[in-house]
Scaffold this motif. Sequence first.
Motif, PDB file in Angstrom:
ATOM      1  N   LYS A 210      43.799  23.134  40.167  1.00  0.00           N
ATOM      2  CA  LYS A 210      43.320  24.403  40.678  1.00  0.00           C
ATOM      3  C   LYS A 210      43.608  25.520  39.684  1.00  0.00           C
ATOM      4  O   LYS A 210      44.663  25.547  39.066  1.00  0.00           O
ATOM      5  CB  LYS A 210      44.012  24.717  42.008  1.00  0.00           C
ATOM      6  N   GLU A 211      42.674  26.426  39.531  1.00  0.00           N
ATOM      7  CA  GLU A 211      42.898  27.557  38.648  1.00  0.00           C
ATOM      8  C   GLU A 211      43.012  28.846  39.457  1.00  0.00           C
ATOM      9  O   GLU A 211      42.344  29.005  40.477  1.00  0.00           O
ATOM     10  CB  GLU A 211      41.759  27.676  37.644  1.00  0.00           C
ATOM     11  N   TYR A 212      43.870  29.702  38.985  1.00  0.00           N
ATOM     12  CA  TYR A 212      44.050  30.995  39.622  1.00  0.00           C
ATOM     13  C   TYR A 212      43.587  32.064  38.648  1.00  0.00           C
ATOM     14  O   TYR A 212      44.231  32.305  37.631  1.00  0.00           O
ATOM     15  CB  TYR A 212      45.512  31.206  39.979  1.00  0.00           C
ATOM     16  N   LEU A 213      42.476  32.678  38.966  1.00  0.00           N
ATOM     17  CA  LEU A 213      41.941  33.691  38.073  1.00  0.00           C
ATOM     18  C   LEU A 213      42.339  35.089  38.523  1.00  0.00           C
ATOM     19  O   LEU A 213      42.187  35.448  39.688  1.00  0.00           O
ATOM     20  CB  LEU A 213      40.413  33.588  38.017  1.00  0.00           C
ATOM     21  N   PHE A 214      42.865  35.850  37.582  1.00  0.00           N
ATOM     22  CA  PHE A 214      43.184  37.247  37.855  1.00  0.00           C
ATOM     23  C   PHE A 214      42.340  38.146  36.966  1.00  0.00           C
ATOM     24  O   PHE A 214      42.159  37.847  35.784  1.00  0.00           O
ATOM     25  CB  PHE A 214      44.675  37.512  37.607  1.00  0.00           C
ATOM     26  N   SER A 215      41.832  39.201  37.541  1.00  0.00           N
ATOM     27  CA  SER A 215      41.055  40.156  36.765  1.00  0.00           C
ATOM     28  C   SER A 215      41.830  41.454  36.605  1.00  0.00           C
ATOM     29  O   SER A 215      42.356  41.983  37.579  1.00  0.00           O
ATOM     30  CB  SER A 215      39.725  40.448  37.454  1.00  0.00           C
ATOM     31  N   CYS A 216      41.900  41.929  35.375  1.00  0.00           N
ATOM     32  CA  CYS A 216      42.572  43.200  35.101  1.00  0.00           C
ATOM     33  C   CYS A 216      41.541  44.252  34.750  1.00  0.00           C
ATOM     34  O   CYS A 216      40.634  43.988  33.948  1.00  0.00           O
ATOM     35  CB  CYS A 216      43.520  43.073  33.921  1.00  0.00           C
ATOM     36  N   ILE A 217      41.696  45.428  35.310  1.00  0.00           N
ATOM     37  CA  ILE A 217      40.821  46.544  34.970  1.00  0.00           C
ATOM     38  C   ILE A 217      41.690  47.660  34.429  1.00  0.00           C
ATOM     39  O   ILE A 217      42.398  48.328  35.189  1.00  0.00           O
ATOM     40  CB  ILE A 217      40.059  47.044  36.210  1.00  0.00           C
ATOM     41  N   ILE A 218      41.661  47.828  33.121  1.00  0.00           N
ATOM     42  CA  ILE A 218      42.516  48.850  32.505  1.00  0.00           C
ATOM     43  C   ILE A 218      41.726  49.642  31.480  1.00  0.00           C
ATOM     44  O   ILE A 218      40.652  49.225  31.060  1.00  0.00           O
ATOM     45  CB  ILE A 218      43.763  48.230  31.829  1.00  0.00           C
TER      46      ILE A 218
ATOM     47  N   GLU B 203      50.766  37.960  27.032  1.00  0.00           N
ATOM     48  CA  GLU B 203      51.983  37.170  26.898  1.00  0.00           C
ATOM     49  C   GLU B 203      52.262  36.392  28.186  1.00  0.00           C
ATOM     50  O   GLU B 203      52.523  35.193  28.165  1.00  0.00           O
ATOM     51  CB  GLU B 203      53.142  38.117  26.602  1.00  0.00           C
ATOM     52  N   ALA B 204      52.175  37.097  29.298  1.00  0.00           N
ATOM     53  CA  ALA B 204      52.414  36.446  30.593  1.00  0.00           C
ATOM     54  C   ALA B 204      51.383  35.357  30.839  1.00  0.00           C
ATOM     55  O   ALA B 204      51.708  34.266  31.308  1.00  0.00           O
ATOM     56  CB  ALA B 204      52.375  37.478  31.712  1.00  0.00           C
ATOM     57  N   ALA B 205      50.118  35.646  30.496  1.00  0.00           N
ATOM     58  CA  ALA B 205      49.052  34.677  30.743  1.00  0.00           C
ATOM     59  C   ALA B 205      49.295  33.401  29.941  1.00  0.00           C
ATOM     60  O   ALA B 205      49.062  32.295  30.442  1.00  0.00           O
ATOM     61  CB  ALA B 205      47.700  35.278  30.373  1.00  0.00           C
TER      62      ALA B 205
ATOM     63  N   GLY C 272      48.124  26.986  35.572  1.00  0.00           N
ATOM     64  CA  GLY C 272      46.747  27.145  36.033  1.00  0.00           C
ATOM     65  C   GLY C 272      46.310  28.587  36.190  1.00  0.00           C
ATOM     66  O   GLY C 272      45.281  28.856  36.793  1.00  0.00           O
ATOM     67  N   VAL C 273      47.095  29.509  35.633  1.00  0.00           N
ATOM     68  CA  VAL C 273      46.730  30.919  35.752  1.00  0.00           C
ATOM     69  C   VAL C 273      45.795  31.318  34.604  1.00  0.00           C
ATOM     70  O   VAL C 273      46.067  31.013  33.450  1.00  0.00           O
ATOM     71  CB  VAL C 273      47.984  31.813  35.746  1.00  0.00           C
ATOM     72  N   ARG C 274      44.681  31.958  34.955  1.00  0.00           N
ATOM     73  CA  ARG C 274      43.752  32.461  33.940  1.00  0.00           C
ATOM     74  C   ARG C 274      43.590  33.966  34.122  1.00  0.00           C
ATOM     75  O   ARG C 274      43.784  34.489  35.220  1.00  0.00           O
ATOM     76  CB  ARG C 274      42.385  31.794  34.077  1.00  0.00           C
ATOM     77  N   LEU C 275      43.211  34.617  33.038  1.00  0.00           N
ATOM     78  CA  LEU C 275      43.138  36.062  33.054  1.00  0.00           C
ATOM     79  C   LEU C 275      41.781  36.518  32.553  1.00  0.00           C
ATOM     80  O   LEU C 275      41.259  35.963  31.586  1.00  0.00           O
ATOM     81  CB  LEU C 275      44.232  36.614  32.137  1.00  0.00           C
ATOM     82  N   ARG C 276      41.202  37.496  33.231  1.00  0.00           N
ATOM     83  CA  ARG C 276      39.975  38.091  32.694  1.00  0.00           C
ATOM     84  C   ARG C 276      40.181  39.594  32.601  1.00  0.00           C
ATOM     85  O   ARG C 276      40.624  40.231  33.552  1.00  0.00           O
ATOM     86  CB  ARG C 276      38.796  37.736  33.608  1.00  0.00           C
ATOM     87  N   LEU C 277      39.851  40.135  31.439  1.00  0.00           N
ATOM     88  CA  LEU C 277      40.154  41.545  31.184  1.00  0.00           C
ATOM     89  C   LEU C 277      38.903  42.407  31.232  1.00  0.00           C
ATOM     90  O   LEU C 277      37.850  42.017  30.719  1.00  0.00           O
ATOM     91  CB  LEU C 277      40.817  41.677  29.814  1.00  0.00           C
TER      92      LEU C 277
ATOM     93  N   LYS D 149      35.028  36.646  40.855  1.00  0.00           N
ATOM     94  CA  LYS D 149      35.598  35.918  41.999  1.00  0.00           C
ATOM     95  C   LYS D 149      37.059  35.552  41.731  1.00  0.00           C
ATOM     96  O   LYS D 149      37.450  34.380  41.768  1.00  0.00           O
ATOM     97  CB  LYS D 149      34.820  34.623  42.295  1.00  0.00           C
ATOM     98  N   PRO D 150      37.856  36.550  41.422  1.00  0.00           N
ATOM     99  CA  PRO D 150      39.257  36.267  41.111  1.00  0.00           C
ATOM    100  C   PRO D 150      40.066  36.074  42.402  1.00  0.00           C
ATOM    101  O   PRO D 150      39.555  36.335  43.495  1.00  0.00           O
ATOM    102  CB  PRO D 150      39.708  37.539  40.400  1.00  0.00           C
ATOM    103  N   CYS D 151      41.295  35.625  42.262  1.00  0.00           N
ATOM    104  CA  CYS D 151      42.155  35.520  43.435  1.00  0.00           C
ATOM    105  C   CYS D 151      43.130  36.679  43.476  1.00  0.00           C
ATOM    106  O   CYS D 151      44.044  36.709  44.292  1.00  0.00           O
ATOM    107  CB  CYS D 151      42.876  34.185  43.446  1.00  0.00           C
ATOM    108  N   GLY D 152      42.941  37.640  42.580  1.00  0.00           N
ATOM    109  CA  GLY D 152      43.774  38.830  42.589  1.00  0.00           C
ATOM    110  C   GLY D 152      43.292  39.800  41.530  1.00  0.00           C
ATOM    111  O   GLY D 152      42.710  39.383  40.524  1.00  0.00           O
TER     112      GLY D 152
END
Lengths: 352, 352
Positions: B65-73, B91-93, B100-105, B127-130
């Motif tokens: 399972k992957e957990y996608l997080f989206s950052c808006i900065i 670094e955290a990603a 299974g954590v993925r990041l989208r910026l 469709k992120p989970c956070g």
Amino acid sequence: MQNSNHPIPTVYDVAERAGVSRGTVDRVLYQRGRVSEQSRQKVLRAVEELQYKPNSNASRLARKKEYLFSCIIPQFNEGEYWGEINNGFLEAAALLSERGVRLRLHFYDQTDVKSFLAESNAALDDKPCGIIMNAVFRDEVTLFSQQLDELGLPYAFIDNKIDETHYALYYGVDPYKSGELGAWLLSLRFPPKEIALVRLLRDSSQRADPNRPRRHGFTDYINEHFPDSTVHTVFIDPKDSCSTQKTLEKFFAAHPGIKHICMTNSRIFLLEQYLREHPDPERIVVGFDELKHNLKCLERGYVNVLVTRHIPEQSKLLLTDFAESVISRRAPKRRDHYVHMDILTRMNLDNY
Amino acid sequence: MQNSNHPIPTVYDVAERAGVSRGTVDRVLYQRGRVSEQSRQKVLRAVEELQYKPNSNASRLARKKEYLFSCIIPQFNEGEYWGEINNGFLEAAALLSERGVRLRLHFYDQTDVKSFLAESNAALDDKPCGIIMNAVFRDEVTLFSQQLDELGLPYAFIDNKIDETHYALYYGVDPYKSGELGAWLLSLRFPPKEIALVRLLRDSSQRADPNRPRRHGFTDYINEHFPDSTVHTVFIDPKDSCSTQKTLEKFFAAHPGIKHICMTNSRIFLLEQYLREHPDPERIVVGFDELKHNLKCLERGYVNVLVTRHIPEQSKLLLTDFAESVISRRAPKRRDHYVHMDILTRMNLDNY
DNA sequence: TTTATTAGCGTGCACGTGCACGCAATTTCT
DNA sequence: AGAAATTGCGTGCACGTGCACGCTAATAAA
């Protein structure tokens, strides 16, 4: 959210691309066994092209390998310096446990060389894949590290180190610089004339004096920048608050001109009672290390500044870094880590 | 080095002890499907007795399972504040990738509301989970967070926040307190009479003023503790160093009594040229944030003190904490994390 | 030439969990 | 009462890797 054109490659993908079997790929990657040069090249190329990275979860599941680290550090009571260090180790160990890292702790008596020898031997009996220690008893630690060198066991120093040894990693502050910083802070508001340097009475059995470098940093700074000032040294007994109180009363009565007080060890909190009973808004008091008692003194205004760093962070980072390097069988990028010194005052005490 | 009497228990052990099958244990643990109350109890007891913890490596391997997080900065240039924040996220990603954590910026233009709206929509499309964001445009962010509330998507704030929203997590400094701390440091050496507060000219399109709370912390402290002092405000153009120089020359020529200079935003480095060309050993200059340019100014002595915190640390901790809570489906222990404010001077600049 | 040795390589099993499928027993519906 | 639905539960496969076993062909020894 993986691009469907590029699913994460596995050994199977690499094997297929290289035209060999999984086993061969495995042998190439981990240098186990016999592979023809031709296959080796094909595999390496395939790995490169596919950007293959072994799945660490599957790898750890299959291997079930454990990495045991033994720590040899001084005994402590709750809330003391080494207790904070210990907390950092435990925190890191919890985080690393799913990577198969285990920790075994050994506590020795800082006033007793024999206890260090006993614990260092016990640590060896653990058959660890790495050892973490500090260096109070220089000679014994030097000998022990030679033993470790012969065994090929990597070791790391926390808080203080012995430069002549082949340690893999060190985390700690630069004690000399921290002493200078303390002196700078002490003299920031107004130039010191008479300074009290409070020190601890020590057992005659304690040969080592881990606090020397910091004290020298402090006195050197003062001597250089305020040559006309005098530093009065007074010794108190850390185990006897009653005698401490009397000693201080007498000492400060004899030197009424003192407006600057510093203790270069971590126990500035021992002065609390005296400072509370003899308030002086002009006086500057500088101490070191973020022990809970010290933070209390800062909060209540008995102490003006603490020079410190986040103590558990330092041991946490050390174990994390050390484990990483042992597991990956690579030398750490950097060997010496002098952690940043924080300046703590009443104004930035929150959320520390 | 596991005690052989107590090998780490698996689902099989739990199932055997409870007298059921693996599937039933699984159903109990993850509340999936139908289990009789009797079996449920037996399983729970067995779990308790054996202290069963699922093997996270095997679990992740099986789940994929992957957990996608989206950052808006905000957008940034190399070395700027948001660049450091971004580094912390990356670094955290990297550390969390094996979980299974993925990041989208998503980067938006701080001077353009529309770009924020566009990027927030793009983030939803992931469709992120956070979602992680900051709050420059208060109204739009408030609306967006309501939308997220309805979708049941958790979100976290970095650096600044909107109290009225249902954010899951916040990491940042207390800007008001950091302003007070800056004022305290500015006035530490000697009481200020005339103070220069240097501010940035802002586009008329920029409605939000993220720097207000810190500035108020600063001025409130000064007004309370030094009611006789005057704070002179001067505006400079961050995009035009030539005009900046002229503005400062004229301003300081008109106010020769100023010995205290402060900038409550992160760009104290913009004063470098002026400070270099007009040295004054008595002058105190206080700035904020550990941008590389600022550290240079500190090192060279143009700036005396920086109030800061380890910027990447803050975003690193946020993502780590946020991912942890989303994965474990538990609310974080604490919601607001006001990170510690560091005092940085020439004396403790090393190893930061 | 025949036999022993070894280089090179493929395959099968284990690791512990998640999840889907499906069977048997029980309950509900017609 | 018979069919249909539902509850409770067991089992098999997949996930990707590590590692041991053993096979084939080439080489060395007899």
